[in-house]
Enzyme design. Structure first.
Site, PDB file in Angstrom:
ATOM      1  N   LYS A 102      37.098 -19.948  33.592  1.00  0.00           N
ATOM      2  CA  LYS A 102      36.665 -19.188  32.417  1.00  0.00           C
ATOM      3  C   LYS A 102      35.217 -19.555  32.114  1.00  0.00           C
ATOM      4  O   LYS A 102      34.927 -20.704  31.791  1.00  0.00           O
ATOM      5  CB  LYS A 102      37.532 -19.483  31.197  1.00  0.00           C
ATOM      6  CG  LYS A 102      37.163 -18.594  30.030  1.00  0.00           C
ATOM      7  CD  LYS A 102      37.900 -18.906  28.777  1.00  0.00           C
ATOM      8  CE  LYS A 102      37.557 -17.872  27.715  1.00  0.00           C
ATOM      9  NZ  LYS A 102      36.094 -17.708  27.492  1.00  0.00           N
ATOM     10  N   ASP A 110      31.550 -19.249  30.061  1.00  0.00           N
ATOM     11  CA  ASP A 110      31.156 -19.218  28.656  1.00  0.00           C
ATOM     12  C   ASP A 110      29.827 -18.481  28.545  1.00  0.00           C
ATOM     13  O   ASP A 110      28.763 -19.091  28.539  1.00  0.00           O
ATOM     14  CB  ASP A 110      31.031 -20.659  28.155  1.00  0.00           C
ATOM     15  CG  ASP A 110      31.046 -20.756  26.643  1.00  0.00           C
ATOM     16  OD1 ASP A 110      31.304 -19.726  25.993  1.00  0.00           O
ATOM     17  OD2 ASP A 110      30.808 -21.855  26.122  1.00  0.00           O
ATOM     18  N   GLU A 119      35.503 -24.863  29.993  1.00  0.00           N
ATOM     19  CA  GLU A 119      36.166 -24.290  28.819  1.00  0.00           C
ATOM     20  C   GLU A 119      37.646 -24.029  29.068  1.00  0.00           C
ATOM     21  O   GLU A 119      38.467 -24.112  28.163  1.00  0.00           O
ATOM     22  CB  GLU A 119      35.471 -22.993  28.419  1.00  0.00           C
ATOM     23  CG  GLU A 119      35.968 -22.405  27.111  1.00  0.00           C
ATOM     24  CD  GLU A 119      35.263 -21.111  26.751  1.00  0.00           C
ATOM     25  OE1 GLU A 119      35.560 -20.574  25.669  1.00  0.00           O
ATOM     26  OE2 GLU A 119      34.442 -20.639  27.539  1.00  0.00           O
TER      27      GLU A 119
END
Length: 310
Positions: A20, A22, A162
């Site tokens: 994931k 950011d 993250e």
């Protein structure tokens, strides 16, 4: 297509895992030029000149991905992108492209030539994307993660990422929809918020913002107050925020917050905060400001995480 916050899915063989990132979500239209569109349908191409070389010409294609900047440890950093997100001056943009270079992390292929691919399963779209060989100085296709969901999540936490995105292998691409077929599992909680006002500062913050009043939309589309955030910014950020909020002032309360001395504003600006959890009253616990999100519409901001009390 938007991911839904959740927990690691079962049936490991039915899912694929990705990092994931950011950053800023963007759809890329690639032919003899590159056009980048944000999540709220704004053309953001001019803000990212270092990505222009992605244009290949033949055949034209459309991709989905995240524009990111990396910190000294090789992790995507939303904070690093903040100086670039509001710039319109061409010379400033070019200078920032050198000092804070961006990378387009491309994770899906939606269209190629005259053929739409959104009805194909994720597995097939991903295979076709990798066959394009999109690897350049400022763009790449991030690798698929190999291993179990728990192992991948634990490793992402160990290296300070993250979280991960879990995607069902048979998932079609659902434009504009948030679906559990894509599930984001995070190590750090964050929440998009609508700024509905501010509380004036005192002491060293006299004449500046002391804290921001935050809200999200409930299931009925009504804005509800979820607390104040008063940390996570520099003096310059406070001054820039005040300059954007002052023209939006209104005489009546935007939400039922019960904050004495609050200055209320039209609910137009979207920001993002990190936090440690939800209280039983529906307030964010220990929120920290991360930055404005000009790529998000205020009308789309809802509670991301399932609430829990502590």
């Amino acid at each position: 297509m938007l991911a839904m916050a959740g927990i690691l899915p079962g049936e490991e063989s039915e899912w694929n895992y990705e990092i994931k990132f950011d950053g800023i979500r963007a759809i890329g239209y690639v032919d003899d030029g590159l056009r980048l569109m944000s999540r709220n349908d704004k053309d953001i191409t001019a803000a990212w000149p270092e990505l222009a070389g992605l244009a290949s010409g033949t055949p034209p294609f459309v991709v989905d991905g995240e524009i990111v900047a990396f910190d000294a440890f090789g992790r995507s950093s939303f904070e690093a992108l903040q100086p670039r997100m509001h710039q319109r001056n061409v010379s400033t943009i070019r200078a920032l492209a050198k000092s804070v270079p961006a990378t387009y992390m491309i994770f899906d292929l939606l269209h190629i030539g005259d053929r739409s691919l959104i009805g194909l399963p994720y597995r097939q779209r991903r295979d076709l994307l990798e066959q394009l060989g999109l690897r350049g100085s400022h763009w790449q296709v991030p690798p698929r993660l190999h291993g179990t969901g728990p192992d991948m999540l634990a490793e992402s936490k160990r290296v300070g990422l993250e979280g991960i995105i879990c995607k069902r292998l048979d998932s079609p691409y659902l434009p504009g929809r948030r679906s559990p077929l894509w599930t984001k599992v995070k190590n750090v909680l964050d929440q998009e918020v609508v700024i509905v006002g501010w509380k004036p500062g005192t002491g060293r913050r006299e004449g500046r913002i002391g804290s921001l009043l935050m809200a999200v939309h409930d299931d009925n589309g009504r804005l509800v107050y979820i607390g104040n955030v008063g940390t996570g910014w520099t003096v310059r950020m406070l001054d820039e925020l005040l300059a954007e909020l002052q023209p939006l002032q209104r005489k009546t309360a935007t939400v039922d917050a019960g904050v004495p001395g609050a200055v209320y504003v039209e609910p137009r600006l979207v920001g993002e905060v990190s936090f440690t959890g939800w209280t039983s009253e529906g307030r964010l616990r220990h929120p920290t400001w991360r930055g404005l999100r000009p790529d998000k519409r205020a009308s789309e901001v809802v509670r991301e995480q399932q609430p829990w009390a502590d």
